[in-house]
Design an enzyme around this catalytic site. Structure first.
Site, PDB file in Angstrom:
ATOM      1  N   GLU A  94      10.108  16.333  14.844  1.00 51.66           N
ATOM      2  CA  GLU A  94      10.485  16.212  13.436  1.00 51.66           C
ATOM      3  C   GLU A  94       9.623  17.177  12.620  1.00 51.66           C
ATOM      4  O   GLU A  94       8.431  16.967  12.460  1.00 51.66           O
ATOM      5  CB  GLU A  94      10.242  14.765  12.968  1.00 51.66           C
ATOM      6  CG  GLU A  94      10.729  14.505  11.572  1.00 51.66           C
ATOM      7  CD  GLU A  94      10.293  13.147  11.018  1.00 51.66           C
ATOM      8  OE1 GLU A  94       9.108  12.798  11.152  1.00 51.66           O
ATOM      9  OE2 GLU A  94      11.145  12.463  10.430  1.00 51.66           O
ATOM     10  N   CYS A 100      13.786  11.493   6.051  1.00 51.65           N
ATOM     11  CA  CYS A 100      13.827  10.976   7.423  1.00 51.65           C
ATOM     12  C   CYS A 100      15.170  11.257   8.082  1.00 51.65           C
ATOM     13  O   CYS A 100      15.254  11.491   9.279  1.00 51.65           O
ATOM     14  CB  CYS A 100      13.545   9.486   7.414  1.00 51.65           C
ATOM     15  SG  CYS A 100      14.667   8.549   6.342  1.00 51.65           S
ATOM     16  N   LYS A 124       0.860  -1.188   0.000  1.00 50.62           N
ATOM     17  CA  LYS A 124       0.000   0.000   0.000  1.00 50.62           C
ATOM     18  C   LYS A 124       0.898   1.240   0.000  1.00 50.62           C
ATOM     19  O   LYS A 124       1.522   1.569   0.996  1.00 50.62           O
ATOM     20  CB  LYS A 124      -0.893   0.045   1.240  1.00 50.62           C
ATOM     21  CG  LYS A 124      -1.947   1.160   1.100  1.00 50.62           C
ATOM     22  CD  LYS A 124      -2.382   1.756   2.403  1.00 50.62           C
ATOM     23  CE  LYS A 124      -1.620   2.982   2.802  1.00 50.62           C
ATOM     24  NZ  LYS A 124      -1.762   4.162   1.930  1.00 50.62           N
TER      25      LYS A 124
END
Ligand SMILES: NC(=O)c1ccc[n+]([C@@H]2O[C@H](COP(=O)([O-])OP(=O)(O)OC[C@H]3O[C@@H](n4cnc5c(N)ncnc54)[C@H](O)[C@@H]3O)[C@@H](O)[C@H]2O)c1
Ligand SMILES: C[N+](C)(C)CC=O
Length: 487
Positions: free
Chosen positions: A383, A282, A173
């Site tokens: 983040e 990331c 997905k």
């Protein structure tokens, strides 16, 4: 219409619902995708289950699986330009960056294709007389794979290639907002001869398709790349049947610069650390930790260069930084910087949207440097996932390492110094899955990737990246069976 691929057939969602896919550069609709739900993902899982249990793919000689995976790499190389352009259209990143991604992706398929037939198991020196003992690796079964929007095809390749090489079947997905290259790679896998049911693609939201994939009892392993909060939900859902779990989550990555570092290189790399793909990486080095004695000169040099970063369309050769992925992400980054200002950070450059009229329809945010930051601030801990660097100061090596480790995350970090012994001392104390000395943001198929602490569980790439998709079986054989007469 972008369709799903289930049991070897391209199909629309059972609900016939659709979703518009938006170009983040100008908000134009670039495609329409069918929008799956639980019904579709259950169909895909059943197809993957049957393909695994019938055992054609898991039991063909590994060398043949390897050849098919090599074939996928051949097709990626053939369609390299088209794939790179699709990725840039969907994500806003520059075509040059996307081309680099496609090189990496082809390399990942080649790496795991080569590994497919290299594991012949291991003989153990059995302590029992007249016996043999050996260890073999087998595929895990049906794998659920959920990917994010920032590196759509690259993150997919880190999951698809090892899962296939190890003999698993899978349901993927992709992020619902960037499905274009995922659809294309499934076309290429079909063309390369992957049998029906082995690879299945379901498009749709995380809340419906992703949640079902994570919870379904016919799935043996779930591999997820994305945000920490989603990771926690998946971990809970995966407990239903004690799935094997691999999580690649976020990061808030420190980049320590010592006064003895090569100054211009460190400034240059501080920018590379965070402004590629508008900071939506990331491993972006969003926490710059600079030795106090060079702090002011370093910031002046950095700000001078950051002011010159050219924003624009990823398809324009002069563009150095594209837009953020969505309005939601733009609001998130704006709020993040506002929080920093309220906490006492100073905006040294950037800190808002560009005023260039040509950029007004895109989700652009200026490259930003926030100084006067301290570790307890939210902007240093959270983040932000945008083109924003926070700057902290240190005076001793111990302090630099302590600041770097003061985070719930542990994905990656960098150290810039000309003193190699000092670099070695620091990186051995830094609690992160990847550390770079005098470099930033490097990854390649041969080396494992993943996080310490809340940055994740497990490793992708490298030998460990294949092992993640394998079960380990011990086979003991009695060579002289006879009654034991215990009872
Ligand atoms: N560690 C790594 O290697 C790595 C690599 C790339 C991105 N990331 C992280 O990914 C994040 C950005 O990506 P994102 O915004 O797409 O992340 P996200 O967590 O919002 O979404 C990731 C995927 O999870 C799906 N999802 C959402 N809710 C779900 C649920 N309840 N159950 C199952 N699936 C669900 C989404 O549809 C998407 O496909 C950042 O935190 C970034 O650091 C980590
Ligand atoms: C893992 N990486 C660095 C390719 C992408 C992270 O967002």
């Amino acid at each position: 219409m972008k369709k799903m691929f289930i049991n070897g057939e391209w199909m629309e969602a059972s609900s016939k619902e659709t979703r518009d896919i938006i170009n983040p550069y100008n908000q134009e609709v670039i495609a329409t995708a069918t929008e799956g739900n639980e019904v579709d993902v259950k169909l895909a899982i059943a197809a993957a289950r049957e393909a695994f249990d019938q055992a054609e793919w898991p039991s063909i000689p590994a060398i043949r699986r390897g050849k098919i995976v090599h074939g996928i790499a051949d097709l990626i190389e053939r369609d390299h330009a088209e794939l790179a352009e699709l990725e840039s259209l969907d994500t806003g990143k520059t075509v040059e960056e996307s081309r680099g991604d496609m090189d990496d992706i082809a390399g990942v398929f080649r790496y795991f294709a080569e590994m497919a037939d290299k594991d012949g198991g291991e003989m153990i020196d059995s302590p029992i007389p007249n016996s043999t003992s050996r260890v073999v690796h087998e595929p895990v079964g049906v794998c659920g794979q959920i990917t994010p929007w920032n590196y759509p095809l690259l993150q997919a390749s880190w999951k698809l290639a090892p899962a296939l090489a190890a003999g698993n079947t899978l349901v993927m997905k992709p992020s619902e907002i960037t499905p274009l290259t995922s659809v294309k790679i499934f076309e290429l896998m079909e063309e390369a001869g992957v049998p029906p049911g082995v690879v299945n693609l379901v498009l749709g939201s995380g809340a419906r398709v992703g949640a079902e994939l994570s919870a379904n009892d016919d799935v043996d392993l779930i591999s997820f790349t994305g945000g920490i909060e989603t990771g926690k939900k998946i971990m809970q859902a995966a407990s239903s049947n004690v799935k094997i779990l691999a999580l690649e989550l976020g990061g808030k990555n420190p980049n320590i610069v010592f006064a003895d570092a090569a100054f211009d290189t460190a400034v240059d790399q501080a920018m590379n650390a965070v402004f590629f793909h508008a900071g939506q990486i990331c491993s972006a080095g969003t926490r710059l930790i600079v030795e106090e004695s060079i702090h002011d000169d370093f910031i002046n040099a950095l700000v001078d260069r950051v002011k010159k970063i050219k924003l624009g369309s990823g398809f324009d050769k002069s563009t150095q930084m594209g837009p953020l992925i969505s309005e939601e992400q733009l609001n998130k980054v704006s709020n993040y910087v506002e929080t920093g200002k309220q906490e006492g950070a100073t905006v040294a450059v950037g800190g808002g949207r560009p005023d260039d009229p040509e950029l007004q329809n895109g989700f652009f945010y200026l490259p930003t440097v926030l100084t006067n930051c301290t570790t307890e601030m939210r902007v240093v801990q959270d983040e932000g996932f945008g083109p924003v660097i926070t700057v902290e100061k240190f005076t001793t090596e111990e302090e630099a390492v302590r600041l770097a480790n003061d985070s719930i995350y542990g994905l990656s970090g960098g150290v810039f110094t000309n003193d190699i012994a000092k670099a070695e001392r620091c990186v051995r104390k830094m609690r992160m899955g990847t550390v770079w000395i005098n470099d930033v943001n490097l990854y390649f198929p041969q080396a494992p990737w993943g996080g310490y602490k809340q940055s994740g569980i497990g490793r992708e790439l490298g030998k460990t990246g294949l092992e993640e998709y394998q079960e380990t079986k011990h086979i003991f054989q009695n060579l002289k069976p006879e009654p034991v007469n215990w009872f």
